[in-house]
Structure formats: structure tokens, C-alpha cells
Write a protein that holds these residues in place. Structure first.
Motif, mmCIF file in Angstrom:
data_model
loop_
_atom_site.group_PDB
_atom_site.id
_atom_site.type_symbol
_atom_site.label_atom_id
_atom_site.label_comp_id
_atom_site.label_asym_id
_atom_site.label_seq_id
_atom_site.Cartn_x
_atom_site.Cartn_y
_atom_site.Cartn_z
ATOM 1 N N GLY A 1 69.996 82.523 -17.757
ATOM 2 C CA GLY A 1 68.451 82.375 -18.478
ATOM 3 C C GLY A 1 67.341 83.010 -17.604
ATOM 4 N N VAL A 2 67.538 83.378 -16.362
ATOM 5 C CA VAL A 2 66.494 83.690 -15.458
ATOM 6 C C VAL A 2 66.061 85.126 -15.866
ATOM 7 C CG1 VAL A 2 65.749 84.361 -13.241
ATOM 8 C CG2 VAL A 2 67.389 82.254 -13.795
ATOM 9 N N ARG A 3 64.866 85.249 -16.100
ATOM 10 C CA ARG A 3 64.311 86.887 -16.523
ATOM 11 C C ARG A 3 64.036 87.519 -15.106
ATOM 12 N NH1 ARG A 3 61.427 82.911 -18.993
ATOM 13 N NH2 ARG A 3 59.669 83.294 -17.338
ATOM 14 N N ILE A 4 64.481 88.691 -14.937
ATOM 15 C CA ILE A 4 64.560 89.490 -14.002
ATOM 16 C C ILE A 4 63.690 91.134 -14.286
ATOM 17 C CG2 ILE A 4 65.817 90.631 -12.223
ATOM 18 C CD1 ILE A 4 68.190 88.660 -13.054
ATOM 19 N N SER A 5 62.940 91.078 -13.382
ATOM 20 C CA SER A 5 62.174 92.598 -13.779
ATOM 21 C C SER A 5 62.079 93.281 -12.260
ATOM 22 C CB SER A 5 60.675 92.136 -13.884
ATOM 23 O OG SER A 5 60.367 91.338 -14.898
ATOM 24 N N ILE A 6 62.433 94.382 -12.572
ATOM 25 C CA ILE A 6 62.498 95.240 -11.187
ATOM 26 C C ILE A 6 61.694 96.638 -11.109
ATOM 27 C CG2 ILE A 6 64.470 96.538 -9.848
ATOM 28 C CD1 ILE A 6 66.481 94.682 -10.878
ATOM 29 N N LEU A 7 60.881 96.711 -10.275
ATOM 30 C CA LEU A 7 60.410 98.293 -10.151
ATOM 31 C C LEU A 7 60.691 99.102 -9.206
ATOM 32 C CD1 LEU A 7 56.495 96.909 -10.575
ATOM 33 C CD2 LEU A 7 57.890 98.131 -11.922
ATOM 34 N N ILE B 1 67.423 91.405 -17.843
ATOM 35 C CA ILE B 1 67.110 92.171 -16.722
ATOM 36 C C ILE B 1 66.653 93.604 -17.173
ATOM 37 C CG2 ILE B 1 68.106 93.703 -14.705
ATOM 38 C CD1 ILE B 1 70.514 91.739 -14.753
ATOM 39 N N ARG B 2 65.256 93.883 -16.568
ATOM 40 C CA ARG B 2 64.317 95.184 -16.972
ATOM 41 C C ARG B 2 64.057 95.715 -15.780
ATOM 42 N NH1 ARG B 2 66.043 93.620 -21.267
ATOM 43 N NH2 ARG B 2 65.149 92.702 -23.035
ATOM 44 N N VAL B 3 64.202 97.185 -15.785
ATOM 45 C CA VAL B 3 63.964 98.020 -14.810
ATOM 46 C C VAL B 3 63.089 99.219 -15.200
ATOM 47 C CG1 VAL B 3 65.009 99.420 -13.043
ATOM 48 C CG2 VAL B 3 66.347 97.644 -13.996
ATOM 49 N N ILE B 4 61.839 99.351 -14.396
ATOM 50 C CA ILE B 4 60.932 100.306 -14.665
ATOM 51 C C ILE B 4 60.950 101.268 -13.466
ATOM 52 C CG2 ILE B 4 58.634 100.918 -15.260
ATOM 53 C CD1 ILE B 4 58.217 98.527 -16.779
ATOM 54 N N ARG B 5 61.080 102.666 -13.487
ATOM 55 C CA ARG B 5 60.853 103.478 -12.330
ATOM 56 C C ARG B 5 59.609 104.129 -12.737
ATOM 57 N NH1 ARG B 5 64.918 107.858 -11.852
ATOM 58 N NH2 ARG B 5 64.658 108.176 -14.228
ATOM 59 N N HIS B 6 58.894 104.447 -11.429
ATOM 60 C CA HIS B 6 57.750 105.199 -11.456
ATOM 61 C C HIS B 6 57.473 105.918 -10.050
ATOM 62 C CE1 HIS B 6 53.171 105.296 -11.048
ATOM 63 N NE2 HIS B 6 53.358 105.727 -12.387
ATOM 64 N N PRO B 7 56.431 106.889 -10.146
ATOM 65 C CA PRO B 7 56.010 107.891 -11.114
ATOM 66 C C PRO B 7 57.018 108.737 -11.845
ATOM 67 C CG PRO B 7 55.636 108.639 -9.077
ATOM 68 C CD PRO B 7 56.486 107.538 -8.673
ATOM 69 N N ASP B 8 56.373 109.348 -12.997
ATOM 70 C CA ASP B 8 57.261 110.315 -13.826
ATOM 71 C C ASP B 8 57.289 111.767 -13.332
ATOM 72 O OD1 ASP B 8 58.301 108.348 -15.441
ATOM 73 O OD2 ASP B 8 56.904 108.539 -17.074
ATOM 74 N N HIS B 9 56.302 112.216 -12.309
ATOM 75 C CA HIS B 9 55.998 113.416 -11.814
ATOM 76 C C HIS B 9 55.928 114.521 -12.885
ATOM 77 C CE1 HIS B 9 57.490 111.827 -7.954
ATOM 78 N NE2 HIS B 9 58.663 111.163 -8.532
ATOM 79 N N THR B 10 55.179 114.167 -14.110
ATOM 80 C CA THR B 10 54.778 114.868 -15.009
ATOM 81 C C THR B 10 53.360 115.022 -15.195
ATOM 82 O OG1 THR B 10 55.124 113.340 -16.581
ATOM 83 C CG2 THR B 10 57.030 114.997 -16.231
ATOM 84 N N PRO B 11 52.587 116.076 -15.491
ATOM 85 C CA PRO B 11 53.209 117.302 -15.479
ATOM 86 C C PRO B 11 53.537 117.971 -14.047
ATOM 87 C CG PRO B 11 50.636 117.494 -15.691
ATOM 88 C CD PRO B 11 51.215 116.151 -15.691
ATOM 89 N N LEU B 12 52.790 117.479 -12.969
ATOM 90 C CA LEU B 12 53.222 117.956 -11.588
ATOM 91 C C LEU B 12 53.900 116.796 -10.739
ATOM 92 C CD1 LEU B 12 50.034 120.085 -10.919
ATOM 93 C CD2 LEU B 12 52.178 120.873 -11.577
ATOM 94 N N PRO B 13 54.535 117.096 -9.944
ATOM 95 C CA PRO B 13 55.021 115.999 -9.075
ATOM 96 C C PRO B 13 54.136 115.279 -8.112
ATOM 97 C CG PRO B 13 56.275 117.836 -8.774
ATOM 98 C CD PRO B 13 55.308 118.252 -9.578
ATOM 99 N N ILE B 14 54.304 114.004 -8.238
ATOM 100 C CA ILE B 14 53.310 113.332 -7.090
ATOM 101 C C ILE B 14 53.847 113.136 -5.957
ATOM 102 C CG2 ILE B 14 52.566 110.939 -6.903
ATOM 103 C CD1 ILE B 14 52.373 110.605 -9.978
ATOM 104 N N MET B 15 53.093 113.459 -4.932
ATOM 105 C CA MET B 15 53.717 113.442 -3.486
ATOM 106 C C MET B 15 53.711 112.248 -2.799
ATOM 107 S SD MET B 15 51.423 116.647 -1.753
ATOM 108 C CE MET B 15 49.849 115.761 -1.798
ATOM 109 N N TRP B 16 53.361 110.968 -3.209
ATOM 110 C CA TRP B 16 53.427 109.915 -2.649
ATOM 111 C C TRP B 16 54.501 108.830 -3.513
ATOM 112 C CZ3 TRP B 16 50.819 112.101 0.756
ATOM 113 C CH2 TRP B 16 49.944 112.657 0.424
ATOM 114 N N ALA B 17 54.755 107.808 -2.566
ATOM 115 C CA ALA B 17 55.964 107.038 -3.312
ATOM 116 C C ALA B 17 55.419 105.582 -3.121
ATOM 117 C CB ALA B 17 57.054 107.166 -1.883
#
Length: 812
Positions: free
Chosen positions: A150-156, A182-198
């Protein structure tokens, strides 16, 4: 917080911060009967039926900001312009991944309500604990078990440009989504141009009451102990440990085992490399068929190669093969890598690993219990980790290649400071929920817990060996990374301030050191903006003028962990990083050593030294060596103050508007008796304890205590010159003589470097009578950092090389 009264669903969450303000009426809110609330991320306008209702809301909000349990968050002018205030709390430190991951695993196993995880790279199959009962401590297994409770898990997760970086975050997401909680979000989407940073930060938060952070991602290659073993072959039947006893000598001993390491890595065919460069320039990277030059492959690969066409390929054939893979890739992917973050989105059907070659590795883990199974056994310079989704397959040949040990630091905190870490995670999560997933009901907004003890009573500690301390959360974040208008660079401000205030010594461990001196006479224009080198320069000059005893220890990895041959064509990425590091340390008119000499401090080595780590072992009976990769992001000052987290010493980490980072500043409240420059001194339990442990590890005193070595006083000449520098120098000479290692100060050109690799036979391979005795003379892992290596070469990337085509800010 706005809640749908019918469903109970949280529709919006508005976080207080230092810029939060509330206004009433048409001028402030654009409506006569409403009010507006603003923070660094957004403006929320609330319309009311009656003005007096709006007035009541405004009065309540202002009172809560001024007197509520979280009032410190809304204060302006917090130290270092951080989002978080200074807190009273408890902290623990962890040296190397073994203890850190074990503590994280224990805390996760005791979670009651929620778990937050954010990483630059996350490997679902990584074991947080090793041993015969390790299966239950695999990250996916552990999190699934907690979700079932029953533990909620959020992952970035950081969403990489898959054509450039092979960490395959899409696979990590798909593998982690094994339960509705369990929920997972990825970022950034690199649109319309790629983002150089992490998103470079790494943290784990349990129930918003315990937080872990530092330099350690929960991924392959990070788990290690203080012994930093180089080998792990289990009970492989083809191990030649027994055969390679001293019954043979000379070249016959090495016929069946050609050792490959960072000093003598596998090199890449120039023809194929040139085609790969062209594809990289078009934002496309493929796992091209490589042509090994020096290393012997496993028996299975040799059998296959004898049945195929000759190993060497013409440029035309290589290019044709590459372009065929391009067409295959386009067919497979069928469009842009969109990411709607749904639980079963279209992108989940094919991991980003589809970009990589589908040829299965020829090397599998040998039978027997392995400490570093499958992809966890890696040497980043010999072969970067490939296809992480094939977790149980070896990344390289562990019978010929030593692993690259990983030295790192992690911290843990409890109490209100842990809630500040959780608040940072919540800010990022809610920003991405609004930006990407506003109408996806499967992903909910997160809500910070009240700082009040009434609503958030203290729970039993999840940590062992905590020390009371004064703590503050620091970060680098901006619009792209956290959705706020103000760029925060409190990590750099804290580092600069702490360095300037140092009285006796500064101890730094970091993955990079890219920082130019930008003060004093004859200032040269600097395209590196951070102020760390300037602060060090000014503090050393101050000590020199006042004739104070003052020390600066800086530990860096011997080489960047990029696949390639530092002296060959495949090493241009390594040389690009090394160019900026050498320009920061010892070359160029903005370098730290050059500027100290120009200031008249010719004996700068009395104040500052640059060091690295290296170790040795036996592989199949043959002595082998490898650098210990320093990934720490640590600064200790005067045995009283610690700054540690995910931030490197470079512009990417410190300017705030580039990579997102997270650190902690910890100041001691409890002290023990110590010494500083021969005088009695109050040594902090937390900072001083960590410094002493690191000294023991690097000097080899954890495994072999020596009563003649006293590490109590890090400033006195007897220790600084008589122990630390003496051992570093002796170890460096021994490794140079016995193993003919790279990098080294005696090698100043790429040609000399290549000659050392190909024409010089390491002394350990001759097994002379005194070799074993001289190996036994090596103490610990400490060596000198080679400031003169390749000093006659221009290490800048060629303009037509892939490293030269990208914006140079990527390297700095």
C-alpha cells in the motif's frame, strides 16, 4: 490545494516559497471580488462571490505565511539564497555504495506511506544488498513488495537523448511500472529541440521524514566497498587461477590472458570511427561493429569469428553496414520518441534500447555467486555500459578485464531538513504533472506534509549512527528543471562562502574540476563562469601573505570515465574533458597553479595538492591495476563543515540554469578533542569523523592499521608532507615502474603515450624476484594526479570531430 469535492481528487497544489505574496482587488487580481496568490512558479487567481469572503481568505493566508508551521519557507534572504532555511536535524554519512545502498534498502523496507526516488540513471535490476539472500533486495523486487503493502512510489528519471546516451530510461520506466501504486515520470522531452542539460540529482525520500542524497545513483557500477576489488570471476570453470601459479614465467605466462584496462584499452577502427562521427553529428549513435586491436576475446567469440569473413572491413562496407542499421532503426522507431507517461503508453512497447545493436553480447557471467553480476561488472573506459536492459549479461570479459572501482559519498538526514528535500521533489513532480500529465488521472499531485509536530508526529528513526547537526538543503535549479522563474545556484554560493571562511584546511573530492581563476592582476577573459577556483586562489593568497599554515586537498579521477583510448582517436571525448581540467589546474593563464605562481607563490605545493586513487589486484594470477573512479561531490572544511551532494565542480552543476543538482550543507553541533597544526582543536563529530574515515581508506589504514600514522591533525607538516604526500609520491612511482600506467607525468605527448602502451612491457609481467615485495610496498590507494600528462599536446577537440561540433558548454 484545490480538491474536487465530489471525487476527492487533488486538482492543484500551490507551494509557498520565498516569493509568495497575496493581493486583493482589481489591481492585484484583475477582479473586484477576488484575490491572487503568486509564487516563483505561477499566479493563482481566485474569484469570490463576496468581497468579504476574499478578504477573509487573504487574511488567513497572510497569517499562515507569517505564523504557520512552515513560515521559514516564505522568509526572504535565506542563507545562500536557498529555497530552504537552516534546520536543526540529524545526519549520517556513507562512504562508498555498499553502506549507502544497504541503508537505503532498509529505509525503503520500513516505509509506511510513500517513497520518492529521483536519479540521473536508475537500474531496476540493481541489488541494493549483496550476499546469498540478495534476491529480495533487488530494486524492482523491493519496490513491488512495498507497493503491494500500500506504499505509494513516485519516481523521477532523467530522460536522455537516446541517440547519444545509452542509459535507456524508457526501459527503466517500463520495468518499474509493475504496480498501480508505482508512478514514473521522465523529463525533459527534448522537443522541439534537445535540451543540453540533465537532471543530475540523486535522492531517495521515505515518508517525507528520512532523505538520502549524494553522488550515488541506484544503478549498475555504483555498488562498491572500501577495498575496491578489481576482480570477480566467481567459480568459473575456465578460470586459470590454478593454472597460472608460478610454474611458468615470462611471455608464456601471458599467452592465454591479455589484460585490458584503462591504460591499455581496446581501441576502435579508424574507418568505422569516422563513419560514427558523421552519424553523431546528425544526432544518431549506433552500436557499430568494433574492431578490437589489442584485447583477446572469449573463446565463443573466437569460434564465431573464424566462421565469418575476415575481421577487417573496408570503409565502404563499414558505412554500408551502418546505414543499414540507420534504416532498421527508423523502421523500428517509426517517429519521434513521444512520452505521454501513461502506464501502458505506446513507447513502452519498445524501449529506447531499440537504438542499440540487437546482437547479443558473447560474454555471459560465469557460474557461481558473483558480487557484481552481469552489467554490474563494468570498466567504463575499456567498454561503456551497453544495453542495460540485458542486465544479466556481462558487459565485458571479466577474465581479461578488471572492473573499475567506484568511490562515492552519500548522506542521510531526518526531520525537517528531510521534509525540505521532499518539498524539492514535490515541486519538480507537480511541475511535470502540470506540464505533461495534467489530464492523466493515474498521476496525482503530491502534497508536502506539515512541518508542525501536531500534524506530523516524530517517528522512529530509520537511520543508524546519526549525529545531531545543523543542516540546509542547497540546489541548482531553474525554469526548465523545476518550473520556477528564479534561477537558484545556492550550491555554488555555499561552496564559495565556505572556502572563503576556511581557517585551516579544505578537503575536496569531485568527479571534475573545471573552474578558472577570475581575479588578481592581468585578468584574462574566462568562458568558465563558476567561482570555485577563484575562491581557492584568494584563500591561498591570503594564507601566503599572512604566513599561515593552510592546506587544500583536491582528489580527482585519473581519467574521465569515457570509453576510449586516451592516446588514440577514440579518446577525443576524454581529452576534451581533460583539456578544460588542465586549463583549470596547471595550464593556461587562468589555471590555479599558474595564477599562484604569478602571484609570487612558487612553493604553491605547500598549500595545495592534487591527488587521485589507484589500486591493484590479481586476475588469473597476473598482477593488474586500475584507477579508482572518484565520483564523490564532497567538500569538508576545518573538521566542522560538510557540503555534499550531486554537484560537480563545473559550470553545468553550479550555475543553476543548467544541470539540476541537490546538496546538503551540514555543520557540526557536537565536538571531540582533536588537533590542528599541532594545537588543541574542537573536531566536529560529523565532519571530522568523515574526514578521518576517508584518510584511513585512502592511506590503507582500514585494512592494515598502523599506529605510526596519526591522522588526527590534517594540517601539520608531519602529516601533510611526512605521511600524505610521501605515500602519494611513493605509490605513484611504484605504479609507474611496475605497471607502466597511464596517465603519468613523464608522458607529455600522444606518441609517447602510445609507445608506452604498445612497446613497453610492464615490469609485473616479468615476475622478477622483487616484484611481489615492491607490490607489497604500495600503501592504500592514494597517488598523485598527473598535472603534466600530455602537456605538449593540444587537447581541444578538433572542429570536425563530434566533440568539436557540439556546443562547448557541454564539456564545462
Amino acid at each position: 490545494m484545490y480538491i474536487n469535492t465530489e471525487t476527492g481528487e487533488i486538482k492543484e497544489v500551490f507551494l509557498f516559497d520565498s516569493d509568495t505574496r497575496v493581493g486583493l482587488g482589481f489591481k492585484e487580481a484583475g477582479t473586484r471580488k477576488g484575490f491572487a496568490v503568486r509564487n516563483l512558479s505561477r499566479t493563482l487567481v481566485v474569484k469570490s462571490v463576496k468581497r468579504r469572503w476574499a478578504e477573509s481568505w487573504v487574511e488567513t493566508i497572510k497569517k499562515n505565511m507569517e505564523e504557520g508551521p512552515g513560515k521559514e519557507i516564505t522568509l526572504k534572504n535565506k542563507r545562500f539564497e536557498s529555497f530552504a532555511p537552516v534546520r536543526q536535524g540529524a545526519a549520517a554519512w556513507f562512504v562508498d555504495g555498499c553502506d549507502y545502498m544497504a541503508s537505503v534498502a532498509e529505509a525503503i523496507s520500513k516505509a509506511k506511506e510513500e517513497i520518492y526516488i529521483t536519479d540521473w540513471w536508475l537500474s531496476p535490476e540493481v541489488y541494493l544488498k549483496r550476499g546469498l539472500d540478495r534476491d529480495g533486495w533487488r530494486l524492482t523486487t523491493l519496490l513491488r513488495r512495498k507497493a503491494e503493502e500500500g506504499v505509494r512510489i513516485s519516481i523521477l528519471l532523467y530522460k536522455e537523448v537516446a541517440a547519444v546516451l545509452g542509459i535507456n530510461s524508457m526501459y527503466s520506466k517500463k520495468r518499474m511500472l509493475q504496480h498501480p501504486l508505482i508512478r514514473v515520470i521522465r523529463h525533459p522531452d527534448h522537443t522541439p529541440l534537445p535540451i543540453m542539460w540533465a537532471h543530475h540529482e540523486k535522492c531517495v525520500v521515505v515518508d517525507q521524514s528520512t532523505a538520502f542524497l549524494g553522488g550515488i545513483d541506484l544503478c549498475f557500477g555504483r555498488w562498491d566497498t572500501h577495498s575496491h576489488r578489481l576482480t570477480d570471476i566467481g567459480s568459473a570453470p575456465d578460470s586459470k587461477q590454478e593454472d597460472l601459479k608460478r610454474t611458468m614465467s615470462g611471455s608464456s605466462l601471458l599467452e592465454g590472458a591479455k589484460i585490458v584496462n584503462s591504460s591499455r584499452p581496446t581501441t576502435t577502427s579508424q574507418a568505422i570511427q569516422s563513419v560514427t562521427m558523421q552519424l553523431l553529428a546528425q544526432h544518431c549513435v549506433l552500436d557499430v561493429a568494433l574492431a578490437p586491436v589489442r584485447s583477446a576475446q572469449g573463446e565463443q567469440e573466437q569460434k564465431i569469428s573464424t566462421q565469418e569473413k575476415p575481421e577487417k572491413k573496408t570503409l565502404r562496407k563499414s558505412a554500408r553496414s551502418v546505414m543499414l542499421k540507420v534504416k532498421t532503426m527508423k523502421t523500428i522507431r517509426g517517429g519521434n520518441d513521444s512520452d505521454d507517461e501513461s502506464l501502458c503508453s505506446d513507447e513502452d512497447t519498445l524501449p529506447d534500447g531499440g537504438l542499440l545493436s540487437r546482437k547479443k553480447p558473447q560474454m555471459r557471467s560465469p557460474d557461481g555467486e558473483l558480487t557484481w553480476p552481469g552489467k554490474d561488472y563494468v570498466n567504463w573506459i575499456v567498454r561503456d555500459l551497453n544495453q542495460p536492459e540485458l542486465a544479466d549479461l556481462d558487459n565485458g570479459d571479466r577474465l581479461t578485464t578488471p572492473r573499475m572501482p567506484w568511490h562515492d559519498i552519500g548522506l542521510a538526514v531526518e526531520g525537517e531538513v528531510a521534509q525540505d528535500v521532499a518539498r524539492h521533489f514535490i515541486q519538480r513532480w507537480n511541475h511535470l504533472k502540470t506540464e505533461k500529465l495534467r489530464y492523466n488521472s493515474k498521476y496525482t499531485f503530491l502534497v508536502p506534509k506539515a512541518y508542525s509536530k501536531t500534524f506530523n508526529p516524530e517517528r522512529k528513526s530509520l537511520l543508524k549512527g546519526v549525529t545531531p547537526a545543523q543542516c540546509q538543503v542547497l540546489r541548482s535549479c531553474s525554469t526548465w528543471s523545476a518550473g520556477q522563474d528564479l534561477t537558484e545556484f545556492s550550491i555554488m554560493q555555499a561552496l564559495v562562502n565556505t572556502i572563503a571562511a576556511a581557517e585551516h584546511y579544505i578537503y575536496i573530492e569531485n568527479q571534475f574540476f573545471i573552474s578558472y581563476v577570475k581575479t588578481g592582476d592581468n585578468i584574462i577573459f574566462s568562458d568558465v563562469k563558476n567561482d570555485i577556483a577563484t575562491a581557492l586562489f584568494e584563500r591561498i593568497v591570503k594564507a601566503h601573505k599572512s604566513r599561515d599554515t593552510f592546506r587544500v586537498y583536491i582528489l580527482l579521477p585519473l581519467l574521465p570515465a569515457f570509453e576510449g583510448d586516451i592516446a588514440g582517436d577514440s579518446g577525443s571525448g576524454m581529452r576534451a574533458i581533460m583539456y578544460y581540467q588542465f586549463q583549470s589546474i596547471s595550464r593556461g593563464k587562468n589555471s590555479l597553479i599558474y595564477r599562484l605562481e604569478m602571484e609570487g607563490i612558487q612553493d604553491w605545493h605547500k598549500y595545495i595538492g592534487f591527488y587521485s586513487l589507484r589500486t591493484h589486484d590479481e586476475l588469473q594470477g597476473v598482477p593488474v591495476t586500475e584507477l579508482v573512479y572518484i565520483h564523490s561531490k564532497l567538500c569538508i572544511v576545518d573538521d566542522k563543515t560538510v557540503i555534499c551532494g550531486s554537484a560537480n565542480i563545473n559550470d553545468r552543476s553550479l550555475l543553476g540554469d543548467r544541470d539540476s543538482e541537490l546538496c546538503l550543507l551540514i555543520e557540526d553541533k557536537e565536538f571531540v578533542e582533536g588537533r590542528m597544526n599541532g594545537n588543541p582543536y574542537k573536531c566536529g563529530k560529523f565532519a571530522g569523523g568523515m574526514r578521518k574515515h576517508l584518510f584511513r581508506e585512502h592511506l590503507g589504514l582500514l585494512d592494515k592499521p598502523n599506529n605510526n600514522i596519526d591522522i588526527t591533525d590534517p594540517v601539520a607538516d608531519q602529516f601533510y608532507d611526512g605521511v600524505w604526500n610521501s605515500i602519494a609520491k611513493t605509490n605513484t612511482i611504484l605504479y609507474d615502474e611496475l605497471f607502466a600506467v597511464l596517465p603519468t607525468d613523464s608522458i607529455t605527448t600522444r606518441k609517447a603515450s602510445k609507445d608506452l602502451q604498445t612497446k613497453v612491457r610492464p615490469l609485473v609481467e616479468t615476475f622478477g624476484r622483487d616484484v611481489k615485495q615492491r607490490l607489497g610496498s604500495i600503501r592504500g590507494n592514494l597517488v598523485q594526479f598527473p598535472t603534466q600528462y600530455l602537456c605538449e599536446e593540444d587537447l581541444q577537440p578538433a572542429s570536425l570531430a563530434k566533440e568539436g561540433m557540439v556546443p562547448q558548454e557541454l564539456w564545462k
